[in-house]
Design an enzyme around this catalytic site. Sequence first.
Site, short mmCIF file in Angstrom:
data_model
loop_
_atom_site.label_atom_id
_atom_site.label_comp_id
_atom_site.label_asym_id
_atom_site.label_seq_id
_atom_site.Cartn_x
_atom_site.Cartn_y
_atom_site.Cartn_z
N HIS A 1 -1.65 4.04 -4.10
CA HIS A 1 -2.45 5.11 -4.71
C HIS A 1 -3.75 5.21 -3.94
O HIS A 1 -4.54 4.26 -3.89
CB HIS A 1 -2.72 4.81 -6.19
CG HIS A 1 -3.44 5.93 -6.88
ND1 HIS A 1 -2.78 6.96 -7.52
CD2 HIS A 1 -4.77 6.19 -7.01
CE1 HIS A 1 -3.68 7.80 -8.02
NE2 HIS A 1 -4.89 7.36 -7.72
N CYS A 2 -3.98 6.37 -3.34
CA CYS A 2 -5.14 6.56 -2.47
C CYS A 2 -6.25 7.27 -3.23
O CYS A 2 -6.07 8.42 -3.67
CB CYS A 2 -4.76 7.37 -1.24
SG CYS A 2 -6.14 7.68 -0.12
N PRO A 3 -7.41 6.63 -3.41
CA PRO A 3 -8.50 7.31 -4.13
C PRO A 3 -9.08 8.47 -3.35
O PRO A 3 -9.69 9.37 -3.95
CB PRO A 3 -9.54 6.19 -4.31
CG PRO A 3 -9.26 5.21 -3.22
CD PRO A 3 -7.78 5.26 -3.00
N ASN B 1 -4.49 10.72 -5.44
CA ASN B 1 -3.06 10.87 -5.69
C ASN B 1 -2.34 9.72 -5.00
O ASN B 1 -2.94 9.00 -4.19
CB ASN B 1 -2.54 12.21 -5.18
CG ASN B 1 -1.33 12.69 -5.95
OD1 ASN B 1 -0.63 11.90 -6.58
ND2 ASN B 1 -1.07 13.98 -5.89
#
EC number: 2.3.1.225
Length: 384
Positions: free
Chosen positions: A128-130, A134
């Site tokens: 999960h990439c901040p 998403n």
Amino acid sequence: MGTFCSVIKFENLQELKRLCHWGPIIALGVIAICSTMAMIDSVLWYWPLHTTGGSVNFIMLINWTVMILYNYFNAMFVGPGFVPLRWKPEISQDTMYLQYCKVCQAYKAPRSHHCRKCNRCVMKMDHHCPWINNCCGYQNHASFTLFLLLAPLGCIHAAFIFVMTMYTQLYNRLSFGWNTVKIDMSAARRDPLPVVPFGLAAFATTLFALGLALGTTIAVGMLFFIQMKIILRNKTSIESWIEEKAKDRIQYYQLDEVFVFPYDMGSRWRNFKQVFTWSGVPEGDGLEWPVREGCHPYSLTIEQLKQKADKRVRSVRYKVIEDYSGACCPLNKGIKTFFTSPCTEEPRIRLQKGEFILATRGLRYWLYGDKILDDSFIEGLLVE
């Protein structure tokens, strides 16, 4: 008008909420500052309407910005793809190899994992990439990786423009003693003078943008290298961790086993094509995956089940002796704990005195584990 309304739906507008997060705000802010200053400085350094080189330079700069934003928004709004709710394999016997997700009320398809931030099971989840707010997974892995490639390349171009602009604009104002340097400085002596004056504020802003561009090149370039390394092995970040845990489990118990990663197609090119295609649509449906010869179709999920069982055996059980509010950076737990809070969006678990937890791994002041609650587990970070 009808076509326009069919493209922009209520669901699409709801996705715009992803922009209201510190990750996209910072990322888009850096892109806006570097792109805007690069365009302004390129006009000062290499006027695009007088020479072919200036025109090509300006067009390339716009091209970098468009491609970076296109892949960034693709990664953000297209998303990774989610396992359908209440999904189960076609062959009912295969459910014995899969974990069941109570939140999605579905079995976790091979290579999928449940994301607590997205609250869904993500197909071929990498992380999960901040920065895009998403997950990176099956559908957007290619767009995310292209963004990681294009951003450093665009920043290198912008950094070159920043350096040349500062040099050419200061050439006639300051004496550096570079009498032996032979450079055509006609752009700096352009007549008429440029519309945008290069004063102290412009110099400071250009210097700041140069720092952002160089920092982005190093940081994002390292992320691109890591992503390409796992893509060429047809893995994800989570699967690399699972493979390491498998080898650790075999070594810990001294088992006569050899773990073979099942999704490596045997060549880097074939692994590369699993993510990048000419059509832009990744191979497969995100639920079923080809495996190398000799591997069971569910060998990775079987290994996950083994590690889950081993996790319960090897976890350390603790009893909570003090209440904890679940705050991200608790001031009442000491100054060292406050400043050593992990830089992650993992949820902090609220604890009450007398409860029990299972700690699976830990840092100096923090533990990662599960809270035991009515024979179920709440996973997250715990303050020690």
